[in-house]
Design a protein around this motif. Structure first.
Motif, PDB file in Angstrom:
ATOM      1  N   LYS A  85       0.817  -1.218   0.000  1.00  0.00           N
ATOM      2  CA  LYS A  85       0.000   0.000   0.000  1.00  0.00           C
ATOM      3  C   LYS A  85       0.844   1.258   0.000  1.00  0.00           C
ATOM      4  N   THR A  86       2.138   1.105   0.233  1.00  0.00           N
ATOM      5  CA  THR A  86       2.962   2.306   0.383  1.00  0.00           C
ATOM      6  C   THR A  86       3.098   3.072  -0.928  1.00  0.00           C
ATOM      7  N   ASP A  87       3.299   4.361  -0.780  1.00  0.00           N
ATOM      8  CA  ASP A  87       3.501   5.207  -1.959  1.00  0.00           C
ATOM      9  C   ASP A  87       4.979   5.484  -2.189  1.00  0.00           C
ATOM     10  N   ASN A  88       5.816   4.973  -1.273  1.00  0.00           N
ATOM     11  CA  ASN A  88       7.251   5.194  -1.397  1.00  0.00           C
ATOM     12  C   ASN A  88       7.754   4.653  -2.740  1.00  0.00           C
ATOM     13  N   GLN A  89       8.269   5.569  -3.562  1.00  0.00           N
ATOM     14  CA  GLN A  89       8.601   5.230  -4.940  1.00  0.00           C
ATOM     15  C   GLN A  89       9.626   4.099  -5.043  1.00  0.00           C
ATOM     16  N   VAL A  90      10.703   4.176  -4.238  1.00  0.00           N
ATOM     17  CA  VAL A  90      11.749   3.146  -4.355  1.00  0.00           C
ATOM     18  C   VAL A  90      11.211   1.769  -3.992  1.00  0.00           C
ATOM     19  N   VAL A  91      10.288   1.721  -3.032  1.00  0.00           N
ATOM     20  CA  VAL A  91       9.740   0.434  -2.635  1.00  0.00           C
ATOM     21  C   VAL A  91       8.839  -0.113  -3.728  1.00  0.00           C
ATOM     22  N   THR A  92       7.967   0.712  -4.256  1.00  0.00           N
ATOM     23  CA  THR A  92       7.061   0.216  -5.298  1.00  0.00           C
ATOM     24  C   THR A  92       7.849  -0.184  -6.545  1.00  0.00           C
ATOM     25  N   ASP A  93       8.896   0.556  -6.864  1.00  0.00           N
ATOM     26  CA  ASP A  93       9.750   0.164  -7.995  1.00  0.00           C
ATOM     27  C   ASP A  93      10.278  -1.244  -7.802  1.00  0.00           C
ATOM     28  N   PHE A  94      10.703  -1.543  -6.557  1.00  0.00           N
ATOM     29  CA  PHE A  94      11.291  -2.858  -6.262  1.00  0.00           C
ATOM     30  C   PHE A  94      10.207  -3.934  -6.262  1.00  0.00           C
ATOM     31  N   VAL A  95       9.112  -3.643  -5.554  1.00  0.00           N
ATOM     32  CA  VAL A  95       8.060  -4.640  -5.376  1.00  0.00           C
ATOM     33  C   VAL A  95       7.401  -4.980  -6.711  1.00  0.00           C
ATOM     34  N   TYR A  96       7.188  -3.957  -7.518  1.00  0.00           N
ATOM     35  CA  TYR A  96       6.460  -4.191  -8.769  1.00  0.00           C
ATOM     36  C   TYR A  96       7.404  -4.309  -9.965  1.00  0.00           C
ATOM     37  N   SER A  97       8.619  -4.743  -9.712  1.00  0.00           N
ATOM     38  CA  SER A  97       9.540  -4.868 -10.834  1.00  0.00           C
ATOM     39  C   SER A  97       9.194  -6.082 -11.695  1.00  0.00           C
ATOM     40  N   SER A  98       8.514  -7.076 -11.125  1.00  0.00           N
ATOM     41  CA  SER A  98       8.162  -8.231 -11.961  1.00  0.00           C
ATOM     42  C   SER A  98       6.842  -7.960 -12.674  1.00  0.00           C
ATOM     43  N   ASN A  99       6.751  -8.473 -13.895  1.00  0.00           N
ATOM     44  CA  ASN A  99       5.570  -8.218 -14.708  1.00  0.00           C
ATOM     45  C   ASN A  99       4.307  -8.753 -14.055  1.00  0.00           C
ATOM     46  N   LEU A 100       4.443  -9.905 -13.399  1.00  0.00           N
ATOM     47  CA  LEU A 100       3.284 -10.507 -12.755  1.00  0.00           C
ATOM     48  C   LEU A 100       2.700  -9.545 -11.719  1.00  0.00           C
ATOM     49  N   PHE A 101       3.594  -9.039 -10.878  1.00  0.00           N
ATOM     50  CA  PHE A 101       3.119  -8.132  -9.830  1.00  0.00           C
ATOM     51  C   PHE A 101       2.544  -6.847 -10.426  1.00  0.00           C
ATOM     52  N   LYS A 102       3.180  -6.375 -11.526  1.00  0.00           N
ATOM     53  CA  LYS A 102       2.659  -5.171 -12.193  1.00  0.00           C
ATOM     54  C   LYS A 102       1.224  -5.391 -12.626  1.00  0.00           C
ATOM     55  N   LYS A 103       0.974  -6.555 -13.254  1.00  0.00           N
ATOM     56  CA  LYS A 103      -0.374  -6.879 -13.735  1.00  0.00           C
ATOM     57  C   LYS A 103      -1.359  -6.929 -12.576  1.00  0.00           C
ATOM     58  N   VAL A 104      -0.935  -7.623 -11.495  1.00  0.00           N
ATOM     59  CA  VAL A 104      -1.822  -7.767 -10.349  1.00  0.00           C
ATOM     60  C   VAL A 104      -2.206  -6.381  -9.819  1.00  0.00           C
ATOM     61  N   ARG A 105      -1.220  -5.505  -9.728  1.00  0.00           N
ATOM     62  CA  ARG A 105      -1.476  -4.158  -9.209  1.00  0.00           C
ATOM     63  C   ARG A 105      -2.417  -3.399 -10.132  1.00  0.00           C
ATOM     64  N   GLN A 106      -2.154  -3.546 -11.446  1.00  0.00           N
ATOM     65  CA  GLN A 106      -3.005  -2.899 -12.437  1.00  0.00           C
ATOM     66  C   GLN A 106      -4.455  -3.323 -12.230  1.00  0.00           C
ATOM     67  N   MET A 107      -4.650  -4.648 -12.093  1.00  0.00           N
ATOM     68  CA  MET A 107      -6.001  -5.169 -11.944  1.00  0.00           C
ATOM     69  C   MET A 107      -6.642  -4.635 -10.661  1.00  0.00           C
ATOM     70  N   TYR A 108      -5.834  -4.586  -9.626  1.00  0.00           N
ATOM     71  CA  TYR A 108      -6.317  -4.118  -8.327  1.00  0.00           C
ATOM     72  C   TYR A 108      -6.798  -2.676  -8.436  1.00  0.00           C
ATOM     73  N   ILE A 109      -5.975  -1.846  -9.140  1.00  0.00           N
ATOM     74  CA  ILE A 109      -6.337  -0.441  -9.277  1.00  0.00           C
ATOM     75  C   ILE A 109      -7.595  -0.297 -10.138  1.00  0.00           C
ATOM     76  N   GLU A 110      -7.649  -1.078 -11.244  1.00  0.00           N
ATOM     77  CA  GLU A 110      -8.827  -1.009 -12.126  1.00  0.00           C
ATOM     78  C   GLU A 110     -10.087  -1.421 -11.381  1.00  0.00           C
ATOM     79  N   GLU A 111      -9.945  -2.477 -10.561  1.00  0.00           N
ATOM     80  CA  GLU A 111     -11.088  -2.981  -9.814  1.00  0.00           C
ATOM     81  C   GLU A 111     -11.666  -1.917  -8.892  1.00  0.00           C
ATOM     82  N   ARG A 112     -10.771  -1.132  -8.334  1.00  0.00           N
ATOM     83  CA  ARG A 112     -11.215  -0.129  -7.349  1.00  0.00           C
ATOM     84  C   ARG A 112     -11.939   1.032  -8.012  1.00  0.00           C
ATOM     85  N   GLN A 113     -11.594   1.254  -9.313  1.00  0.00           N
ATOM     86  CA  GLN A 113     -12.194   2.420  -9.979  1.00  0.00           C
ATOM     87  C   GLN A 113     -13.650   2.171 -10.360  1.00  0.00           C
TER      88      GLN A 113
END
Ligand SMILES: Nc1ncnc2c1ncn2[C@@H]1O[C@H](COP(=O)(O)OP(=O)(O)OP(=O)(O)O)[C@@H](O)[C@H]1O
Ligand SMILES: [Mg+2]
Lengths: 245, 255
Positions: free
Chosen positions: B227-255
């Motif tokens: 949930k953090t907005d810290n840029q360096v952490v999100t860069d690290f956590v979402y560096s894999s494509n799988l995680f990027k997709k999951v996050r994308q879906m999560y954000i889309e779902e919320r909208q």
């Protein structure tokens, strides 16, 4: 400056080696294993070299005594003196610096490189006591190997004498008993004990404090051989000067 | 509890750790994460006293490590289990002998008791059939698991694991993660794990310390890291494509 640092570190290593000793039941097995690796495993090569070099010493002496005025039993005498005083204690030790020394450096060095020494330390084990102490104790049996080398060297000389027809068996036997000074044996074995200590500790030092990877393990073995031989030769000189003159 | 205050460590001109302060609690699995080369291994080795450091203070349950005598340090270390990144098994011993080694050194157990205990931990790391293999005959993952077994065999009070599940297949990695968490709970030990495996982060990251460029860039838990907005952490956590997709879906779902 660098040398001074290494010398200091070497003596600290020796002191540290005696602190917090490893459990006796474990240490006993380590010592037995090192006796097997370092002493028993070297007997073959020591015996082989001693026998044949003993023979060569005899042949060389016999061939160089050309004057008929010199009695033939001096061949046996010269062989005995050179084997007991120098050849067995010093020359064999230099060979052992190559065989045993490089084995010790590379085995301890590999443990350093692959973090096995760190693993020992992290468990709270005194890694110097665990690794180096059993080698020092095992090499205290090294004088036995040298005793065997002395015997076989003289035997090799005898064989060469008889097969080469340089002197008779009787002359050789008379020669090896001629003017025997028991202190020469004491001198030879004191030297051997000191060389044994060097043979255990200098290679261990080079392995234990090495830095780097597999390539450096090889380099450390070479450096350790050089330093062990240099120290053996130097101490040989000093001890001879002190004890015999 | 292990406390670290203002830890500095450099190799010559290379400053690897530049003032790290944090603490690791008892009974919790704490993760130190960060990119390859960010200094995780150096950090853990400083904690163990394997690397000397320029500045800082490290204490184990109130005992300041640098103030202990050499023998006190060794007594403390007898309560530490450590899994090295490269396993560091003793290559003159079989896997079972490696695992029994801490028992032989520090307990008065009989041979059969030691064998039973080794059997038990080797089973827990899924290595029941590798007893008599030499480390050189074992696969990388087997060596890793044997190293874990060796680290936990004598019920340590502090457990350090440098990338315990690198080189393991995902299924075994989860087994190892769960094992570490279980024994941490069960025996109430202080556990510090170096990792860059996001699975472990999600599974067992009760506390997470994120290292970047020699400083602690972020600290939190597996609940807060996504949930953090810290840029360096999100860069690290979402560096894999799988995680990027999951996050994308999560954000889309919320909208
Ligand atoms: N013994 C050493 N001597 C000099 N530099 C070192 C030494 N050990 C580590 N370093 C340097 O410290 C930095 C951090 O290394 P470290 O091994 O801690 O990384 P890491 O975070 O564990 O990486 P990885 O995830 O790949 O294991 C690297 O730049 C490395 O070159
Ligand atoms: Mg690392």
């Amino acid at each position: 400056m660098n040398y001074l640092h290494s010398i200091g570190l070497y003596f600290l290593m020796i002191k540290e080696m005696f602190r917090k000793p490893t459990k006796w039941s474990v240490m006993k097995q380590l010592i037995l294993k090192d006796i097997d690796d370092l002493i028993i495993g070297s007997l073959g090569i020591v015996a082989f070299i001693a026998f044949f070099v003993g023979g060569v010493v005899t042949i060389q002496t016999a061939l160089n005594i050309t004057s008929p005025l010199i009695p033939k039993h001096l061949v046996g005498f010269a062989t005995r003196q050179s084997i007991i005083l120098e050849f067995a204690p010093t020359f064999i030790s230099i060979i052992m610096a190559g065989k045993v020394g490089s084995f010790i450096t590379s085995s301890i060095g590999t443990m350093r490189v692959t973090e096995q020494i760190d693993a020992l330390e992290v468990m709270g084990i005194n890694s110097l006591n665990y690794l180096v102490f059993p080698k020092v104790i095992a090499l205290m049996l090294y004088p036995f190997a040298i005793g065997i080398a002395m015997f076989l060297g003289i035997l090799g000389g005898l064989a060469a004498c008889i097969y080469g027809g340089f002197t008779t068996l009787e002359d050789y036997i008379v020669g090896i008993q001629l003017d025997f000074i028991p202190f020469h044996m004491t001198y030879a074995f004191i030297k051997t004990f000191i060389f044994a200590f060097l043979l255990a500790t200098i290679p261990s030092f080079h392995g234990y404090y090495m830095k780097g990877g597999a390539l450096e393990v090889g380099k450390a073995s070479t450096t350790s051989f050089v330093w062990t031989s240099v120290m053996i030769i130097l101490l040989n000189y000093i001890l001879t000067q002190m004890m015999l003159s | 509890m292990i406390e670290v205050k203002d830890l500095y460590k450099s190799f010559g001109d290379a400053h690897i750790l530049k003032g790290i302060s944090t603490s690791f609690e008892k009974g919790k699995t704490s993760l130190v994460i960060g990119q390859s080369g960010s200094g995780k291994t150096v950090f853990i080795k400083c904690l163990l006293g394997l690397f000397p450091y320029e500045k800082g203070c490290i204490s184990y349950d109130g005992q300041i490590f640098s103030e202990l005598s050499e023998n006190q340090k060794r007594d403390l270390r007898a309560k530490i289990g450590m899994v090295f990144q490269g396993s560091a098994l003793f290559d003159s011993m079989t896997i079972a002998e490696n695992v029994m080694f801490p028992l032989r050194m520090f307990t008065t157990m009989s041979k059969s008791e030691m064998e039973d205990r080794a059997d038990f931990v080797l089973k827990r790391v899924n290595l029941a059939d590798a007893h008599n293999k030499m480390p050189s005959e074992a696969s990388g993952g087997m060596q890793k698991r044997a190293a874990i077994a060796r680290a936990i065999v004598n019920n340590p009070k502090y457990l350090f694991c440098d990338e315990p599940n690198s080189g393991l297949d995902p299924k075994t990695a989860i087994v190892i993660d769960n094992l570490i968490q279980e024994i941490t709970d069960e025996y109430n030990i202080t556990t510090v794990i170096n990792s860059h495996d996001m699975n472990s982060v999600m599974e067992i990251g009760e506390k997470i310390v994120f290292l970047k460029d020699g400083v602690k860039a972020w600290e939190g838990t597996n609940k807060t890291i996504f949930k953090t907005d810290n840029q360096v952490v999100t860069d690290f956590v979402y560096s894999s494509n799988l995680f990027k997709k999951v996050r994308q879906m999560y954000i889309e779902e919320r909208q």
